[in-house]
Design a protein around this motif. Structure first.
Motif, PDB file in Angstrom:
ATOM      1  N   ALA A 195       0.836  -1.201   0.000  1.00 32.76           N
ATOM      2  CA  ALA A 195       0.000   0.000   0.000  1.00 32.76           C
ATOM      3  C   ALA A 195       0.870   1.250   0.000  1.00 32.76           C
ATOM      4  CB  ALA A 195      -0.930  -0.013   1.211  1.00 32.76           C
ATOM      5  N   ALA A 196       1.978   1.205   0.723  1.00 32.87           N
ATOM      6  CA  ALA A 196       2.882   2.362   0.762  1.00 32.87           C
ATOM      7  C   ALA A 196       3.406   2.670  -0.640  1.00 32.87           C
ATOM      8  CB  ALA A 196       4.035   2.092   1.724  1.00 32.87           C
ATOM      9  N   ALA A 197       3.829   1.616  -1.354  1.00 34.90           N
ATOM     10  CA  ALA A 197       4.353   1.815  -2.710  1.00 34.90           C
ATOM     11  C   ALA A 197       3.271   2.376  -3.626  1.00 34.90           C
ATOM     12  CB  ALA A 197       4.885   0.498  -3.270  1.00 34.90           C
ATOM     13  N   ALA A 198       2.029   1.894  -3.449  1.00 38.39           N
ATOM     14  CA  ALA A 198       0.936   2.365  -4.305  1.00 38.39           C
ATOM     15  C   ALA A 198       0.634   3.838  -4.066  1.00 38.39           C
ATOM     16  CB  ALA A 198      -0.319   1.527  -4.066  1.00 38.39           C
ATOM     17  N   LEU A 199       1.101   4.379  -2.933  1.00 40.91           N
ATOM     18  CA  LEU A 199       0.896   5.806  -2.659  1.00 40.91           C
ATOM     19  C   LEU A 199       2.125   6.630  -3.043  1.00 40.91           C
ATOM     20  CD1 LEU A 199      -1.002   5.522   0.725  1.00 40.91           C
ATOM     21  CD2 LEU A 199      -1.947   6.000  -1.522  1.00 40.91           C
ATOM     22  N   GLY A 200       3.018   6.028  -3.790  1.00 42.84           N
ATOM     23  CA  GLY A 200       4.144   6.798  -4.332  1.00 42.84           C
ATOM     24  C   GLY A 200       5.400   6.774  -3.476  1.00 42.84           C
ATOM     25  N   ILE A 201       5.404   5.935  -2.440  1.00 41.70           N
ATOM     26  CA  ILE A 201       6.578   5.895  -1.565  1.00 41.70           C
ATOM     27  C   ILE A 201       7.610   4.928  -2.124  1.00 41.70           C
ATOM     28  CG2 ILE A 201       7.408   5.256   0.732  1.00 41.70           C
ATOM     29  CD1 ILE A 201       4.617   6.066   1.776  1.00 41.70           C
ATOM     30  N   ASN A 202       8.841   5.387  -2.238  1.00 45.07           N
ATOM     31  CA  ASN A 202       9.941   4.513  -2.629  1.00 45.07           C
ATOM     32  C   ASN A 202      10.333   3.708  -1.386  1.00 45.07           C
ATOM     33  OD1 ASN A 202      12.438   3.363  -3.239  1.00 45.07           O
ATOM     34  ND2 ASN A 202      12.962   5.021  -4.640  1.00 45.07           N
ATOM     35  N   VAL A 203       9.788   2.494  -1.308  1.00 47.11           N
ATOM     36  CA  VAL A 203       9.920   1.689  -0.090  1.00 47.11           C
ATOM     37  C   VAL A 203      11.385   1.382   0.206  1.00 47.11           C
ATOM     38  CG1 VAL A 203       9.340  -0.551   0.938  1.00 47.11           C
ATOM     39  CG2 VAL A 203       7.624   0.709  -0.355  1.00 47.11           C
ATOM     40  N   PHE A 204      12.128   1.050  -0.828  1.00 40.96           N
ATOM     41  CA  PHE A 204      13.556   0.730  -0.652  1.00 40.96           C
ATOM     42  C   PHE A 204      14.297   1.901  -0.014  1.00 40.96           C
ATOM     43  CE2 PHE A 204      17.920   0.803  -2.370  1.00 40.96           C
ATOM     44  CZ  PHE A 204      18.379  -0.408  -1.880  1.00 40.96           C
ATOM     45  N   ARG A 205      14.068   3.083  -0.566  1.00 38.63           N
ATOM     46  CA  ARG A 205      14.773   4.268  -0.065  1.00 38.63           C
ATOM     47  C   ARG A 205      14.376   4.561   1.388  1.00 38.63           C
ATOM     48  NH1 ARG A 205      14.126   9.372  -3.741  1.00 38.63           N
ATOM     49  NH2 ARG A 205      14.970   7.925  -5.281  1.00 38.63           N
ATOM     50  N   ALA A 206      13.079   4.439   1.693  1.00 39.23           N
ATOM     51  CA  ALA A 206      12.617   4.719   3.062  1.00 39.23           C
ATOM     52  C   ALA A 206      13.293   3.766   4.049  1.00 39.23           C
ATOM     53  CB  ALA A 206      11.102   4.592   3.143  1.00 39.23           C
ATOM     54  N   LYS A 207      13.396   2.491   3.665  1.00 40.72           N
ATOM     55  CA  LYS A 207      14.018   1.516   4.563  1.00 40.72           C
ATOM     56  C   LYS A 207      15.518   1.779   4.694  1.00 40.72           C
ATOM     57  CE  LYS A 207      12.031  -2.336   2.736  1.00 40.72           C
ATOM     58  NZ  LYS A 207      11.524  -3.739   2.674  1.00 40.72           N
ATOM     59  N   MET A 208      16.146   2.185   3.585  1.00 45.09           N
ATOM     60  CA  MET A 208      17.583   2.496   3.646  1.00 45.09           C
ATOM     61  C   MET A 208      17.859   3.653   4.601  1.00 45.09           C
ATOM     62  SD  MET A 208      19.423   0.401   1.958  1.00 45.09           S
ATOM     63  CE  MET A 208      20.976   1.162   1.501  1.00 45.09           C
ATOM     64  N   TRP A 209      17.017   4.681   4.527  1.00 43.95           N
ATOM     65  CA  TRP A 209      17.187   5.805   5.467  1.00 43.95           C
ATOM     66  C   TRP A 209      17.101   5.317   6.903  1.00 43.95           C
ATOM     67  CZ3 TRP A 209      19.361  10.238   4.875  1.00 43.95           C
ATOM     68  CH2 TRP A 209      19.296  10.919   3.648  1.00 43.95           C
ATOM     69  N   ALA A 210      16.145   4.439   7.164  1.00 36.56           N
ATOM     70  CA  ALA A 210      15.941   3.955   8.529  1.00 36.56           C
ATOM     71  C   ALA A 210      17.168   3.190   9.021  1.00 36.56           C
ATOM     72  CB  ALA A 210      14.698   3.071   8.597  1.00 36.56           C
ATOM     73  N   VAL A 211      17.674   2.277   8.200  1.00 34.42           N
ATOM     74  CA  VAL A 211      18.783   1.439   8.672  1.00 34.42           C
ATOM     75  C   VAL A 211      20.062   2.279   8.817  1.00 34.42           C
ATOM     76  CG1 VAL A 211      19.400   0.556   6.386  1.00 34.42           C
ATOM     77  CG2 VAL A 211      20.014  -0.747   8.375  1.00 34.42           C
ATOM     78  N   MET A 212      20.277   3.224   7.895  1.00 35.73           N
ATOM     79  CA  MET A 212      21.504   4.035   7.981  1.00 35.73           C
ATOM     80  C   MET A 212      21.466   4.978   9.177  1.00 35.73           C
ATOM     81  SD  MET A 212      22.676   4.535   4.009  1.00 35.73           S
ATOM     82  CE  MET A 212      21.794   5.990   3.728  1.00 35.73           C
ATOM     83  N   LEU A 213      20.305   5.599   9.386  1.00 32.52           N
ATOM     84  CA  LEU A 213      20.165   6.516  10.519  1.00 32.52           C
ATOM     85  C   LEU A 213      20.320   5.763  11.832  1.00 32.52           C
ATOM     86  CD1 LEU A 213      19.573   9.526  10.255  1.00 32.52           C
ATOM     87  CD2 LEU A 213      17.247   9.051  10.967  1.00 32.52           C
ATOM     88  N   SER A 214      19.649   4.611  11.903  1.00 27.11           N
ATOM     89  CA  SER A 214      19.698   3.805  13.119  1.00 27.11           C
ATOM     90  C   SER A 214      21.135   3.334  13.383  1.00 27.11           C
ATOM     91  CB  SER A 214      18.753   2.613  12.968  1.00 27.11           C
ATOM     92  OG  SER A 214      18.722   1.845  14.135  1.00 27.11           O
ATOM     93  N   ALA A 215      21.829   2.919  12.326  1.00 27.21           N
ATOM     94  CA  ALA A 215      23.209   2.445  12.475  1.00 27.21           C
ATOM     95  C   ALA A 215      24.124   3.565  12.965  1.00 27.21           C
ATOM     96  CB  ALA A 215      23.713   1.894  11.142  1.00 27.21           C
ATOM     97  N   GLY A 216      24.004   4.737  12.368  1.00 33.68           N
ATOM     98  CA  GLY A 216      24.857   5.865  12.738  1.00 33.68           C
ATOM     99  C   GLY A 216      24.650   6.277  14.194  1.00 33.68           C
ATOM    100  N   LEU A 217      23.390   6.336  14.607  1.00 33.07           N
ATOM    101  CA  LEU A 217      23.083   6.750  15.978  1.00 33.07           C
ATOM    102  C   LEU A 217      23.538   5.689  16.981  1.00 33.07           C
ATOM    103  CD1 LEU A 217      19.558   8.250  15.286  1.00 33.07           C
ATOM    104  CD2 LEU A 217      21.530   9.510  16.171  1.00 33.07           C
ATOM    105  N   THR A 218      23.393   4.414  16.593  1.00 39.44           N
ATOM    106  CA  THR A 218      23.860   3.334  17.476  1.00 39.44           C
ATOM    107  C   THR A 218      25.377   3.393  17.621  1.00 39.44           C
ATOM    108  OG1 THR A 218      22.010   1.978  16.724  1.00 39.44           O
ATOM    109  CG2 THR A 218      23.788   0.836  17.861  1.00 39.44           C
ATOM    110  N   ALA A 219      26.066   3.720  16.523  1.00 43.31           N
ATOM    111  CA  ALA A 219      27.525   3.825  16.560  1.00 43.31           C
ATOM    112  C   ALA A 219      27.958   4.917  17.538  1.00 43.31           C
ATOM    113  CB  ALA A 219      28.076   4.113  15.169  1.00 43.31           C
ATOM    114  N   ALA A 220      27.231   6.035  17.567  1.00 47.67           N
ATOM    115  CA  ALA A 220      27.564   7.105  18.509  1.00 47.67           C
ATOM    116  C   ALA A 220      27.457   6.580  19.937  1.00 47.67           C
ATOM    117  CB  ALA A 220      26.641   8.306  18.300  1.00 47.67           C
ATOM    118  N   GLY A 221      26.450   5.754  20.189  1.00 44.97           N
ATOM    119  CA  GLY A 221      26.326   5.131  21.500  1.00 44.97           C
ATOM    120  C   GLY A 221      27.517   4.222  21.790  1.00 44.97           C
ATOM    121  N   GLY A 222      27.977   3.518  20.759  1.00 46.06           N
ATOM    122  CA  GLY A 222      29.137   2.642  20.916  1.00 46.06           C
ATOM    123  C   GLY A 222      30.395   3.417  21.268  1.00 46.06           C
ATOM    124  N   VAL A 223      30.569   4.580  20.633  1.00 48.93           N
ATOM    125  CA  VAL A 223      31.734   5.425  20.932  1.00 48.93           C
ATOM    126  C   VAL A 223      31.689   5.844  22.400  1.00 48.93           C
ATOM    127  CG1 VAL A 223      32.884   7.602  20.421  1.00 48.93           C
ATOM    128  CG2 VAL A 223      31.900   6.251  18.560  1.00 48.93           C
TER     129      VAL A 223
END
Lengths: 327, 249
Positions: A195-223
């Motif tokens: 349904a998200a894709a049918a509303l014009g959302i690039n699902v791949f890109r949205a998920k990539m943003w989520a994983v990259m943002l989450s990874a970067g913020l988790t790394a800051a916690g690791g530091v």
């Protein structure tokens, strides 16, 4: 409004705690904050975008090792190492995300992929020369006084206020994200990708943003972890235990909510500490009892409050329809 | 008038001899039709005729094995569903797919973000669409708590919020009471009249097909049967034979 006041009161309580609390209580509060911070970072991926990662120790561990290695080997200040740490973790997240999302690896299979990456990175780091291997990497501590935010060296209170600031910061960031276009896209993808894709959302890109943002913020916690504890072992930094402890707070507190990770950390950490303290006081060795308790707590939550404690508490308090309204 | 203008306006959608195989099964076998701008066309036929497969090919869920699909002269073949949406095609799903844990309003906001400059603007449009479809008083409810007719309505609201040039409706009237069907039909007629929205609908509820569509395309076993204005199509012996039966209308 009530939620905002409650949040301000909570932040004030944490900010003023060092006036009254001893070193032990402060270390517990720091654990609470670290758990809340990491939980919030993981929540972006699972709670917002609906992508289950069971290998989040990968990003925390990478962040910790990159910044620590740069400091130990080349004397590069922690604050600069942080930038490199985030970059490496974001790149790792991008690789895993691209592999998983491009080839349609979904649900538990994606979760298995994240575990596999964390595990082989653990093995890898046991064999990289110059990083101490299984014996561990130790950060030199010249002095535990003063405040040096560039080198991330100083008094324990500096670390306390640093993690407090990070936790407040990630909360505000997540609130902003949930009100943004990207936040709506994530929620839509979480609920129904087709349904998200049918509303014009690039699902791949949205998920990539989520994983990259989450990874970067988790790394800051690791530091933060690396420079506060000054010791790193691959088995811990990339371990399954770490991955699980990251996800407990948001699941107990309430997936996809802003208060969930904080509330979950406030519930779990003190109870875990009490158990450790209690068994020690009773004089028997109870390795793994805390983990057992966490497992039971998780079972209880899944059985009785499947949405987590915060959505239930919010209803009880009659704060529904206040801000933090999402999901 | 100059020499070029007498030509009819080019079709907004042309389906050109599309073919779709699923393993050994030929689900769609050379279906062609065109839809003019502002037209309402119904796609009817018995279950398994390939209607939803045609929709899914238009919407980019999968590509046809042969043939072409043109939106305003541009091929849609090979585009992903989100790209087809951004090209101007809105769709609903036969089995509704609400974002269950989001509020009704949030569901529609997601659609409006397709073109809105920011979330605030998307919220304004979402309100308008919800007013129009009679869902405004339920906007704060979680979508999962809606009844089936309301979910169908929400499905339409979400698709409309993307401001499509072409709206694909997959059995939105199924399961509605006659009064609800009439209200839905009226809404689409008003939209068509006021905004020139082009609609292609798959529908079994003949009451809606007769009231709403300008033209009907009939397919059976993946093959075209006939097309024409509703009153003629329902008397066509081939249609009676394969779909409606002798007793119809």
């Amino acid at each position: 409004m009530k939620q905002r006041l409650a949040l301000l009161a909570l932040v004030a309580a944490f900010a003023l705690a060092p006036l009254a609390a001893g070193p032990y209580l402060l270390s517990v509060l720091m654990l609470v904050l670290t758990m809340a911070y990491l939980g919030q970072a993981w929540n972006i991926m699972m709670g917002f975008a609906g992508q289950l990662s069971l290998g989040h120790s990968l990003y925390g561990g990478l962040g910790a090792y990159v910044a620590a290695a740069l400091f130990v080997q080349f004397g590069i200040p922690g604050a600069l190492g942080l930038v490199a740490a985030i970059a490496v973790a974001v790149a790792a997240g991008a690789v895993i995300g691209a592999l998983g999302f491009r080839f349609g690896v979904k649900g538990v299979y994606f979760a298995l992929l994240t575990i596999a990456f964390a595990e082989f990175t653990r093995v890898l780091f046991e064999h990289i020369p110059g990083l101490g291997g299984p014996g561990g990497l130790f950060l030199p501590v010249a002095s535990r006084a003063g405040v040096d935010l560039l080198y991330l060296r100083g008094h324990p209170l500096m670390f306390y206020y640093l993690i407090l600031a990070m936790t407040v910061g990630i909360f505000l960031l997540c609130r902003r994200l949930l009100e943004s276009r990207l936040g709506f896209y994530w929620l839509a993808v979480r609920e129904d990708q087709e349904a998200a894709a049918a509303l014009g959302i690039n699902v791949f890109r949205a998920k990539m943003w989520a994983v990259m943002l989450s990874a970067g913020l988790t790394a800051a916690g690791g530091v933060f972890f690396a420079f506060y504890y000054n010791t790193l072992f691959p088995t811990q930094a990339f371990g399954m235990d770490r991955s699980i402890s990251i996800i407990l707070a948001p699941i107990v507190g309430g997936l996809g909510t802003l208060f969930g990770p904080i509330l979950g950390a406030l519930i779990l950490t003190p109870l875990g500490e009490t158990i450790t303290w209690g068994t020690e006081a009773l004089g028997f060795n109870a390795a793994g009892l805390k983990q057992l308790f966490y497992g039971l707590a998780l079972l209880g939550i899944v059985k009785f409050l499947p949405d987590g404690v915060w959505p239930w508490l919010r209803r009880r308090l009659g704060w529904d329809g206040d801000e933090d309204g999402s999901a | 008038m100059n020499a070029l203008s007498p030509m009819l306006s080019p079709p907004i959608l042309s389906i050109e001899a599309v073919v779709k195989n699923f393993r050994g099964l030929r689900a769609v076998d050379g279906v062609s039709f065109t839809v003019a701008k502002g037209e309402i066309v119904a796609l009817i036929g018995p279950n398994g005729a390939g209607k939803t497969t045609v929709f899914n090919m238009i919407a980019g869920v999968f590509a046809p094995n042969d043939g072409d699909i043109l939106l305003e002269g541009q091929s849609l073949v090979g585009l992903r569903p989100d790209q087809v949406c951004r090209a101007g095609v809105g769709r609903t799903f036969q089995l509704v797919k609400p974002f269950g844990n989001l509020s009704v309003e949030e569901n529609v906001v997601v659609g409006a973000l397709r073109w809105a400059a920011d979330v605030a603007e998307a919220k304004r449009l979402a309100r308008e669409v919800l007013e129009m479809l009679g869902l405004a008083d339920k906007r704060r409810l979680p979508a999962r708590s809606l009844t089936l007719p309301d979910r169908k309505c929400l499905e339409v609201a979400r698709a409309l919020a993307t401001r499509p040039k072409l709206l694909l409706l997959d059995e939105v009237m199924a399961g509605l009471r006659p009064a609800e069907t009439d209200r839905m039909v009226e809404t689409f007629q008003r939209l068509n009249r006021e905004t020139g929205l082009t609609i292609v609908l798959i529908e079994h509820v003949m009451r809606a097909v007769m009231a709403l569509s300008h033209r009907v395309v009939v397919i059976n076993s993946g093959k075209p049967v006939c097309e024409g204005i509703p009153a003629e199509v329902v008397r066509d012996p081939r249609v009676l034979d394969c779909y409606l039966g002798e007793e119809a209308v």
